[in-house]
Design a protein around this motif. Structure first.
Motif, PDB file in Angstrom:
ATOM      1  N   ARG A  35       9.222  -8.251  18.944  1.00  0.00           N
ATOM      2  CA  ARG A  35       8.755  -6.931  18.513  1.00  0.00           C
ATOM      3  C   ARG A  35       7.268  -6.724  18.769  1.00  0.00           C
ATOM      4  O   ARG A  35       6.738  -5.660  18.490  1.00  0.00           O
ATOM      5  CB  ARG A  35       9.054  -6.733  17.025  1.00  0.00           C
ATOM      6  CG  ARG A  35      10.563  -6.673  16.750  1.00  0.00           C
ATOM      7  CD  ARG A  35      10.887  -6.176  15.367  1.00  0.00           C
ATOM      8  NE  ARG A  35      10.178  -4.954  15.074  1.00  0.00           N
ATOM      9  CZ  ARG A  35       9.801  -4.586  13.843  1.00  0.00           C
ATOM     10  NH1 ARG A  35      10.088  -5.348  12.809  1.00  0.00           N
ATOM     11  NH2 ARG A  35       9.148  -3.458  13.647  1.00  0.00           N
ATOM     12  N   LEU A  37       4.754  -8.254  17.273  1.00  0.00           N
ATOM     13  CA  LEU A  37       4.038  -8.259  15.995  1.00  0.00           C
ATOM     14  C   LEU A  37       3.523  -9.651  15.681  1.00  0.00           C
ATOM     15  O   LEU A  37       4.141 -10.652  16.046  1.00  0.00           O
ATOM     16  CB  LEU A  37       4.976  -7.833  14.854  1.00  0.00           C
ATOM     17  CG  LEU A  37       5.564  -6.441  14.895  1.00  0.00           C
ATOM     18  CD1 LEU A  37       6.614  -6.277  13.802  1.00  0.00           C
ATOM     19  CD2 LEU A  37       4.473  -5.398  14.749  1.00  0.00           C
ATOM     20  N   GLU A  41       2.135  -9.411  10.164  1.00  0.00           N
ATOM     21  CA  GLU A  41       2.553  -8.003  10.227  1.00  0.00           C
ATOM     22  C   GLU A  41       4.033  -7.869   9.894  1.00  0.00           C
ATOM     23  O   GLU A  41       4.426  -6.975   9.127  1.00  0.00           O
ATOM     24  CB  GLU A  41       2.288  -7.417  11.614  1.00  0.00           C
ATOM     25  CG  GLU A  41       0.831  -7.235  11.951  1.00  0.00           C
ATOM     26  CD  GLU A  41       0.638  -6.779  13.386  1.00  0.00           C
ATOM     27  OE1 GLU A  41      -0.049  -5.749  13.555  1.00  0.00           O
ATOM     28  OE2 GLU A  41       1.157  -7.426  14.308  1.00  0.00           O
ATOM     29  N   LEU A  42       4.857  -8.744  10.480  1.00  0.00           N
ATOM     30  CA  LEU A  42       6.286  -8.676  10.200  1.00  0.00           C
ATOM     31  C   LEU A  42       6.565  -9.025   8.748  1.00  0.00           C
ATOM     32  O   LEU A  42       7.379  -8.365   8.082  1.00  0.00           O
ATOM     33  CB  LEU A  42       7.074  -9.597  11.143  1.00  0.00           C
ATOM     34  CG  LEU A  42       8.591  -9.577  10.979  1.00  0.00           C
ATOM     35  CD1 LEU A  42       9.153  -8.158  11.098  1.00  0.00           C
ATOM     36  CD2 LEU A  42       9.243 -10.509  11.988  1.00  0.00           C
ATOM     37  N   ALA A  44       4.593  -8.531   6.222  1.00  0.00           N
ATOM     38  CA  ALA A  44       4.172  -7.381   5.411  1.00  0.00           C
ATOM     39  C   ALA A  44       5.193  -6.257   5.488  1.00  0.00           C
ATOM     40  O   ALA A  44       5.495  -5.617   4.475  1.00  0.00           O
ATOM     41  CB  ALA A  44       2.803  -6.892   5.866  1.00  0.00           C
ATOM     42  N   GLU A  45       5.742  -6.023   6.685  1.00  0.00           N
ATOM     43  CA  GLU A  45       6.764  -4.984   6.852  1.00  0.00           C
ATOM     44  C   GLU A  45       7.988  -5.296   5.996  1.00  0.00           C
ATOM     45  O   GLU A  45       8.525  -4.423   5.311  1.00  0.00           O
ATOM     46  CB  GLU A  45       7.153  -4.893   8.327  1.00  0.00           C
ATOM     47  CG  GLU A  45       8.187  -3.849   8.637  1.00  0.00           C
ATOM     48  CD  GLU A  45       8.534  -3.846  10.115  1.00  0.00           C
ATOM     49  OE1 GLU A  45       9.738  -4.043  10.425  1.00  0.00           O
ATOM     50  OE2 GLU A  45       7.637  -3.643  10.951  1.00  0.00           O
ATOM     51  N   ILE A  46       8.427  -6.547   6.038  1.00  0.00           N
ATOM     52  CA  ILE A  46       9.588  -6.962   5.246  1.00  0.00           C
ATOM     53  C   ILE A  46       9.269  -6.865   3.762  1.00  0.00           C
ATOM     54  O   ILE A  46      10.084  -6.370   2.969  1.00  0.00           O
ATOM     55  CB  ILE A  46      10.023  -8.388   5.634  1.00  0.00           C
ATOM     56  CG1 ILE A  46      10.560  -8.394   7.071  1.00  0.00           C
ATOM     57  CG2 ILE A  46      11.072  -8.928   4.666  1.00  0.00           C
ATOM     58  CD1 ILE A  46      10.752  -9.781   7.665  1.00  0.00           C
ATOM     59  N   GLU A  48       7.147  -4.892   2.246  1.00  0.00           N
ATOM     60  CA  GLU A  48       7.065  -3.487   1.816  1.00  0.00           C
ATOM     61  C   GLU A  48       8.446  -2.886   1.601  1.00  0.00           C
ATOM     62  O   GLU A  48       8.612  -2.010   0.749  1.00  0.00           O
ATOM     63  CB  GLU A  48       6.300  -2.671   2.848  1.00  0.00           C
ATOM     64  CG  GLU A  48       4.818  -2.974   2.871  1.00  0.00           C
ATOM     65  CD  GLU A  48       4.095  -2.336   4.044  1.00  0.00           C
ATOM     66  OE1 GLU A  48       4.696  -1.515   4.761  1.00  0.00           O
ATOM     67  OE2 GLU A  48       2.915  -2.685   4.254  1.00  0.00           O
ATOM     68  N   GLY A  49       9.431  -3.350   2.339  1.00  0.00           N
ATOM     69  CA  GLY A  49      10.769  -2.780   2.229  1.00  0.00           C
ATOM     70  C   GLY A  49      11.682  -3.501   1.268  1.00  0.00           C
ATOM     71  O   GLY A  49      12.822  -3.095   1.066  1.00  0.00           O
ATOM     72  N   TYR A  63      16.679 -10.529   6.634  1.00  0.00           N
ATOM     73  CA  TYR A  63      16.178  -9.782   7.790  1.00  0.00           C
ATOM     74  C   TYR A  63      16.565 -10.495   9.086  1.00  0.00           C
ATOM     75  O   TYR A  63      17.055  -9.861  10.026  1.00  0.00           O
ATOM     76  CB  TYR A  63      14.659  -9.637   7.679  1.00  0.00           C
ATOM     77  CG  TYR A  63      14.051  -8.813   8.782  1.00  0.00           C
ATOM     78  CD1 TYR A  63      13.904  -7.445   8.637  1.00  0.00           C
ATOM     79  CD2 TYR A  63      13.632  -9.399   9.974  1.00  0.00           C
ATOM     80  CE1 TYR A  63      13.345  -6.679   9.652  1.00  0.00           C
ATOM     81  CE2 TYR A  63      13.080  -8.645  10.987  1.00  0.00           C
ATOM     82  CZ  TYR A  63      12.937  -7.286  10.828  1.00  0.00           C
ATOM     83  OH  TYR A  63      12.393  -6.528  11.837  1.00  0.00           O
TER      84      TYR A  63
END
Length: 77
Positions: A35, A37, A41-42, A44-46, A48-49, A63
């Motif tokens: 991706r 990233l 970053e990945l 943090a994305e995970i 946040e969700g 994930y």
């Protein structure tokens, strides 16, 4: 499958450790690379969700599992 190992990531400027089995860590790293990233970053994305029902390590495992399930479905006849 080996026992989980601790790995450090940075989320919103704070270091945290996650315990993942080698297979899940490799999958996590492969996905980040695919991706374009950074691992942080990945993560943090995970993060946040995620729901509050499970920890970050569990969310990363889910994930990785979902990512490869979707790849398998996309390539199956």
């Amino acid at each position: 499958m080996a026992r989980p190992k601790k790995h450090s990531v940075t989320l919103r400027g704070h270091r945290t450790s996650i315990s993942l089995e080698d297979e899940f860590w490799r999958g996590f790293c492969e996905i980040a690379t695919a991706r374009g990233l950074a691992l942080n970053e990945l993560a943090a994305e995970i993060d946040e969700g995620r729901t509050m029902e499970c920890g970050l390590a569990s969310e990363i495992r889910l994930y990785v599992l979902r990512y490869y399930q979707q790849m398998a479905q996309a390539t199956s006849p």
